[in-house]
Motif scaffolding. Structure first.
Motif, PDB file in Angstrom:
ATOM      1  N   ALA A 271     -15.402  -1.111  -0.445  1.00 56.56           N
ATOM      2  CA  ALA A 271     -14.474  -0.670   0.560  1.00 56.56           C
ATOM      3  C   ALA A 271     -15.112   0.207   1.554  1.00 56.56           C
ATOM      4  O   ALA A 271     -15.038   0.231   2.651  1.00 56.56           O
ATOM      5  N   ILE A 272     -15.904   1.362   0.804  1.00 57.92           N
ATOM      6  CA  ILE A 272     -16.716   2.280   1.696  1.00 57.92           C
ATOM      7  C   ILE A 272     -17.784   1.640   2.354  1.00 57.92           C
ATOM      8  O   ILE A 272     -18.104   2.044   3.536  1.00 57.92           O
ATOM      9  N   ILE A 273     -18.573   0.753   1.993  1.00 54.63           N
ATOM     10  CA  ILE A 273     -19.491   0.095   2.422  1.00 54.63           C
ATOM     11  C   ILE A 273     -19.113  -0.812   3.655  1.00 54.63           C
ATOM     12  O   ILE A 273     -19.791  -0.632   4.543  1.00 54.63           O
ATOM     13  N   PHE A 274     -18.079  -1.433   3.424  1.00 56.69           N
ATOM     14  CA  PHE A 274     -17.737  -2.248   4.663  1.00 56.69           C
ATOM     15  C   PHE A 274     -17.161  -1.431   5.668  1.00 56.69           C
ATOM     16  O   PHE A 274     -17.103  -1.817   6.947  1.00 56.69           O
ATOM     17  N   GLY A 275     -16.377  -0.269   5.367  1.00 60.99           N
ATOM     18  CA  GLY A 275     -15.841   0.544   6.251  1.00 60.99           C
ATOM     19  C   GLY A 275     -17.211   1.185   6.962  1.00 60.99           C
ATOM     20  O   GLY A 275     -16.936   1.698   8.315  1.00 60.99           O
ATOM     21  N   PHE A 276     -18.242   1.397   6.598  1.00 63.91           N
ATOM     22  CA  PHE A 276     -19.291   2.011   7.298  1.00 63.91           C
ATOM     23  C   PHE A 276     -20.063   0.942   8.116  1.00 63.91           C
ATOM     24  O   PHE A 276     -20.389   1.062   9.265  1.00 63.91           O
ATOM     25  N   LEU A 277     -19.836  -0.484   7.625  1.00 64.08           N
ATOM     26  CA  LEU A 277     -20.572  -1.282   8.324  1.00 64.08           C
ATOM     27  C   LEU A 277     -19.675  -2.038   9.505  1.00 64.08           C
ATOM     28  O   LEU A 277     -20.109  -2.677  10.447  1.00 64.08           O
ATOM     29  N   LEU A 278     -18.550  -1.943   9.516  1.00 62.89           N
ATOM     30  CA  LEU A 278     -17.336  -2.352  10.516  1.00 62.89           C
ATOM     31  C   LEU A 278     -16.730  -1.252  11.028  1.00 62.89           C
ATOM     32  O   LEU A 278     -15.789  -0.719  10.571  1.00 62.89           O
ATOM     33  N   PRO A 279     -17.393  -0.899  12.395  1.00 54.57           N
ATOM     34  CA  PRO A 279     -16.626   0.041  13.219  1.00 54.57           C
ATOM     35  C   PRO A 279     -15.202  -0.594  14.076  1.00 54.57           C
ATOM     36  O   PRO A 279     -15.593  -1.096  15.356  1.00 54.57           O
ATOM     37  N   VAL A 280     -14.298  -0.596  13.200  1.00 57.53           N
ATOM     38  CA  VAL A 280     -13.176  -1.472  13.873  1.00 57.53           C
ATOM     39  C   VAL A 280     -11.917  -0.438  14.234  1.00 57.53           C
ATOM     40  O   VAL A 280     -11.824   0.553  13.652  1.00 57.53           O
ATOM     41  N   CYS A 281     -11.252  -0.788  15.273  1.00 55.34           N
ATOM     42  CA  CYS A 281     -10.135  -0.056  15.911  1.00 55.34           C
ATOM     43  C   CYS A 281      -8.855  -0.290  14.911  1.00 55.34           C
ATOM     44  O   CYS A 281      -8.903  -1.012  14.014  1.00 55.34           O
ATOM     45  N   ASP A 282      -7.762   0.340  15.257  1.00 54.87           N
ATOM     46  CA  ASP A 282      -6.600   0.353  14.535  1.00 54.87           C
ATOM     47  C   ASP A 282      -6.080  -1.210  14.684  1.00 54.87           C
ATOM     48  O   ASP A 282      -5.590  -1.862  13.657  1.00 54.87           O
ATOM     49  N   CYS A 283      -6.399  -1.736  15.717  1.00 59.40           N
ATOM     50  CA  CYS A 283      -6.107  -3.014  16.159  1.00 59.40           C
ATOM     51  C   CYS A 283      -6.541  -4.075  15.035  1.00 59.40           C
ATOM     52  O   CYS A 283      -5.904  -5.055  14.939  1.00 59.40           O
ATOM     53  N   ALA A 284      -7.728  -3.855  14.811  1.00 62.35           N
ATOM     54  CA  ALA A 284      -8.388  -4.920  13.741  1.00 62.35           C
ATOM     55  C   ALA A 284      -8.479  -4.439  12.298  1.00 62.35           C
ATOM     56  O   ALA A 284      -7.855  -5.319  11.438  1.00 62.35           O
ATOM     57  N   ALA A 285      -8.306  -2.966  12.068  1.00 61.17           N
ATOM     58  CA  ALA A 285      -8.328  -2.727  10.673  1.00 61.17           C
ATOM     59  C   ALA A 285      -7.085  -2.921  10.063  1.00 61.17           C
ATOM     60  O   ALA A 285      -7.035  -3.345   8.724  1.00 61.17           O
ATOM     61  N   ILE A 286      -5.770  -2.697  10.404  1.00 58.16           N
ATOM     62  CA  ILE A 286      -4.485  -2.748   9.865  1.00 58.16           C
ATOM     63  C   ILE A 286      -4.189  -4.418   9.581  1.00 58.16           C
ATOM     64  O   ILE A 286      -3.978  -4.560   8.211  1.00 58.16           O
ATOM     65  N   PRO A 287      -4.638  -5.420  10.604  1.00 59.19           N
ATOM     66  CA  PRO A 287      -4.504  -6.731  10.244  1.00 59.19           C
ATOM     67  C   PRO A 287      -5.347  -7.045   9.074  1.00 59.19           C
ATOM     68  O   PRO A 287      -5.050  -8.031   8.296  1.00 59.19           O
ATOM     69  N   ILE A 288      -6.656  -6.380   9.117  1.00 53.65           N
ATOM     70  CA  ILE A 288      -7.326  -6.809   7.872  1.00 53.65           C
ATOM     71  C   ILE A 288      -7.108  -6.207   6.584  1.00 53.65           C
ATOM     72  O   ILE A 288      -6.978  -7.156   5.632  1.00 53.65           O
ATOM     73  N   PHE A 289      -6.529  -4.914   6.551  1.00 52.70           N
ATOM     74  CA  PHE A 289      -6.001  -4.362   5.444  1.00 52.70           C
ATOM     75  C   PHE A 289      -4.665  -5.218   5.122  1.00 52.70           C
ATOM     76  O   PHE A 289      -4.662  -5.606   3.628  1.00 52.70           O
ATOM     77  N   LYS A 290      -3.880  -5.913   5.760  1.00 49.90           N
ATOM     78  CA  LYS A 290      -2.841  -6.394   5.540  1.00 49.90           C
ATOM     79  C   LYS A 290      -3.235  -7.970   4.814  1.00 49.90           C
ATOM     80  O   LYS A 290      -2.586  -8.419   3.882  1.00 49.90           O
ATOM     81  N   SER A 291      -4.205  -8.388   5.466  1.00 49.71           N
ATOM     82  CA  SER A 291      -4.841  -9.857   5.018  1.00 49.71           C
ATOM     83  C   SER A 291      -5.455  -9.482   3.405  1.00 49.71           C
ATOM     84  O   SER A 291      -5.362 -10.487   2.840  1.00 49.71           O
ATOM     85  N   LEU A 292      -6.048  -8.424   3.517  1.00 47.94           N
ATOM     86  CA  LEU A 292      -6.826  -8.378   2.095  1.00 47.94           C
ATOM     87  C   LEU A 292      -5.624  -8.210   0.872  1.00 47.94           C
ATOM     88  O   LEU A 292      -5.922  -8.687   0.154  1.00 47.94           O
ATOM     89  N   ILE A 293      -4.567  -7.659   1.326  1.00 45.31           N
ATOM     90  CA  ILE A 293      -3.189  -7.531   0.279  1.00 45.31           C
ATOM     91  C   ILE A 293      -2.711  -9.052  -0.024  1.00 45.31           C
ATOM     92  O   ILE A 293      -2.811  -9.277  -1.084  1.00 45.31           O
ATOM     93  N   LYS A 294      -2.529  -9.859   1.164  1.00 48.19           N
ATOM     94  CA  LYS A 294      -2.053 -10.995   1.154  1.00 48.19           C
ATOM     95  C   LYS A 294      -3.068 -11.765   0.270  1.00 48.19           C
ATOM     96  O   LYS A 294      -2.739 -12.802  -0.496  1.00 48.19           O
ATOM     97  N   LYS A 295      -4.395 -11.691   0.259  1.00 50.54           N
ATOM     98  CA  LYS A 295      -5.407 -12.373  -0.556  1.00 50.54           C
ATOM     99  C   LYS A 295      -5.351 -11.978  -1.987  1.00 50.54           C
ATOM    100  O   LYS A 295      -6.292 -12.650  -2.812  1.00 50.54           O
ATOM    101  N   GLY A 296      -4.688 -10.977  -2.351  1.00 50.76           N
ATOM    102  CA  GLY A 296      -4.637 -10.400  -3.688  1.00 50.76           C
ATOM    103  C   GLY A 296      -5.581  -9.398  -4.155  1.00 50.76           C
ATOM    104  O   GLY A 296      -5.635  -9.191  -5.262  1.00 50.76           O
ATOM    105  N   ILE A 297      -6.134  -8.857  -2.930  1.00 54.21           N
ATOM    106  CA  ILE A 297      -7.170  -7.647  -3.283  1.00 54.21           C
ATOM    107  C   ILE A 297      -6.026  -6.478  -3.509  1.00 54.21           C
ATOM    108  O   ILE A 297      -4.988  -6.394  -2.794  1.00 54.21           O
ATOM    109  N   PRO A 298      -6.459  -5.678  -4.430  1.00 55.12           N
ATOM    110  CA  PRO A 298      -5.456  -4.702  -5.084  1.00 55.12           C
ATOM    111  C   PRO A 298      -5.203  -3.512  -3.875  1.00 55.12           C
ATOM    112  O   PRO A 298      -6.125  -3.460  -3.112  1.00 55.12           O
ATOM    113  N   ILE A 299      -4.119  -2.934  -3.768  1.00 63.25           N
ATOM    114  CA  ILE A 299      -3.642  -2.017  -2.732  1.00 63.25           C
ATOM    115  C   ILE A 299      -4.671  -1.016  -2.681  1.00 63.25           C
ATOM    116  O   ILE A 299      -4.987  -0.422  -1.631  1.00 63.25           O
ATOM    117  N   TYR A 300      -5.308  -0.560  -3.882  1.00 65.28           N
ATOM    118  CA  TYR A 300      -5.943   0.702  -3.752  1.00 65.28           C
ATOM    119  C   TYR A 300      -7.383   0.657  -3.091  1.00 65.28           C
ATOM    120  O   TYR A 300      -7.942   1.459  -2.592  1.00 65.28           O
TER     121      TYR A 300
END
Length: 520
Positions: A271-300
């Motif tokens: 999560a930290i490595i991808f956070g460093f490599l992907l300079p995304v705005c809220d418009c992208a970060a939050i859909p990615i966050f939601k998509s990760l949860i839908k794919k079964g990635i743990p919330i934490y």
């Protein structure tokens, strides 16, 4: 001159043809109607009208073939305007891509998208079909509601729609004059509105400057500070928006989802490595966050990525370095506190897991008003992707730009009005930190440019309080909450805000104040 194109969207049986008959019955201009879907009702007006029908199976061939047939029809009849009755079960991105075809792009342009929906079926359609509905709604300029007999039903649907597309105009079918006015009203695009705003600001300045000087308000000093902060911030805002838009359009969510491990240690590290490599705005970060949860990635794991990515990416590091004149202590303190705070927030959700599912049962509305929807990946030609990239960049720049204007102006007023000595005393460190964290939440700045605003508060607040502004603001602010509210329960969002606020406050107060306590 390009021909304006008006698109009617909605599902079969929602009344698209009825609406066309109603709105165009008295049309005196030469019109081409392209029907990608036709229901039981027939078009009743025939004067100045040519009809072209395209079936769903035609999309199975090359899209360029359809574009060619439409272009040939345009050359034949030379219409003044084009109306499209769109097929409700075909992705809207297909239509968007169709009109990016070079021949059609030169000949016409999408002017207005009107969505027709029935109040009786609206919520059921959203729950059953979901993405196809939200895709159409996110692209519509005007939404017409049928069968909205009760005012409460209309207001409820209106709130739901505005959580998807806040800029759409919503009417009842009976409001003929208002609908007609908004369909054919030219309106101003964002650039025009921006330039108009500057003109009005200059006129207001000229009119009120004598009065403000007379009552001893140093308006010239405020404006000088405001323009200084703004001009330094805009280049970094633009860089951040362009890179974020590129990632949003050209890198699919699936590419990132499959990389995330589900175990605690590796998950937080990734999560930290991808956070460093992907300079995304809220418009992208939050859909990615939601998509990760839908794919079964743990919330934490997902929440660590969401809170870290706006703080620790290279664009933010560069802007912080520039804003604070190359002070590496401040740069690395922000970076370190961002990582520590994000990991601790993730661990808090690991230790105190959410019992119920965080995703609400409603529809998916983590969409931005640029028209980038969950089906963006289906746009696969380079020309179409470049078009979406430019559209997203423009919309995102002006969307977050207004928050930058507010933040820069507010910070300029703070510098003039509030005395430095008051908040810089040792007894006021905790209060200063609270104030700056609240301001960060309210200002909702883009993290690629917030360092300039933060630095402007330097004469008033201690550096540890400014660090709270730099760490907490990118993690949670008003626009984040709005984006999250469409897909997550209120209880989950409130829990996230409280945990992030408490952990950030303690980290900055204990660690940040220790490191930066001597810097004012």
């Amino acid at each position: 001159m390009k021909i304006p194109v008006y698109v009617i969207t909605g599902f079969l049986g929602e009344g698209k043809t009825t609406f066309l008959n109603k709105i165009l019955k008295d049309s005196a201009v030469r019109t081409l109607l392209i029907q990608f879907e036709s229901g039981e009702e027939e078009i009743s007006f025939k004067i100045n009208l040519s009809i072209m029908k395209i079936k769903k199976k035609d999309f199975e061939g090359e899209g360029n073939d359809i574009a060619y047939y439409i272009y040939e029809k345009l050359k034949e009849i030379k219409p003044n305007e084009i109306w499209i009755e769109w097929n409700g079960i075909v992705k809207f991105s297909v239509l968007y891509e169709l009109f990016l075809n070079p021949s059609l792009y030169k000949a016409c342009f999408l002017k207005k998208v009107i969505h027709i929906a029935s109040a009786r079926n609206f919520e059921n359609l959203i729950l059953k079909i979901g993405g196809a509905v939200t895709e159409q709604l996110s692209n519509c300029d005007i939404l017409v509601i049928r069968n909205a007999d009760k005012r409460s039903d209309f207001q409820r649907i209106k709130r739901m729609i505005h959580s998807i597309n806040a800029s759409s105009k919503i009417f009842k079918m009976e409001e003929d004059k208002n609908i007609y006015k908004h369909i054919f009203h030219r309106g101003n695009n964002q650039i025009e509105r921006f330039l108009l705003g500057i003109l009005l600001f200059i006129l207001a300045y000229i009119l009120f400057i004598p009065f403000l000087i007379k009552i001893n308000i140093p308006i010239n000093l405020i404006l000088t500070m405001f323009l200084s902060v703004l001009l330094e911030s805009i280049p970094f805002l633009l860089i951040g928006v362009l890179i974020s838009s590129f990632i949003q359009i050209f890198i699919s969510k699936e590419t990132m989802e499959k990389r995330f491990p589900k175990k605690l240690g590796p998950g937080l590290l990734y999560a930290i490595i991808f956070g460093f490599l992907l300079p995304v705005c809220d418009c992208a970060a939050i859909p990615i966050f939601k998509s990760l949860i839908k794919k079964g990635i743990p919330i934490y794991v997902a929440i660590t990525f969401m809170t870290a990515s706006p703080i620790i990416n290279p664009v933010v590091i560069l802007s912080t370095y520039y804003a604070f004149n190359g002070d590496l202590l401040i740069v690395f303190t922000r970076l370190g506190l961002g990582i520590i705070t994000s990991v601790l927030i993730g661990l808090a959700f690991y230790i105190f897991p959410t019992k119920e599912k965080p995703l609400s049962l409603g529809f998916d509305s983590t969409l931005c008003n640029c028209g980038c929807f969950d089906g963006t990946e289906s746009v696969n030609t380079i020309t179409s992707k470049i078009g979406l990239f430019l559209r997203h960049s423009q919309m995102e720049f002006f969307s977050v730009g207004k928050f930058l204007l507010i933040g820069a102006f507010a910070s300029s007023i703070f510098q003039v009005v509030i005395k430095k000595s008051y908040f810089n005393s040792n007894s006021m460190v905790a209060v200063s930190l609270l104030i700056m964290m609240v301001l960060a939440f309210l200002f909702s700045l883009c993290s690629s440019s917030d360092a300039m605003i933060a630095r402007s508060f330097g004469p008033i607040f201690p550096m540890s309080a400014i660090m709270g502004f730099l760490v907490f603001g990118p993690m949670i602010d008003i626009k984040n909450v709005i984006l999250l509210s469409g897909s997550f329960s209120k209880k989950f969002i409130l829990k996230m805000i409280l945990i992030a606020f408490i952990i950030c406050f303690l980290n900055v107060f204990l660690i940040g104040n220790f490191i930066l306590g001597g810097i004012v």
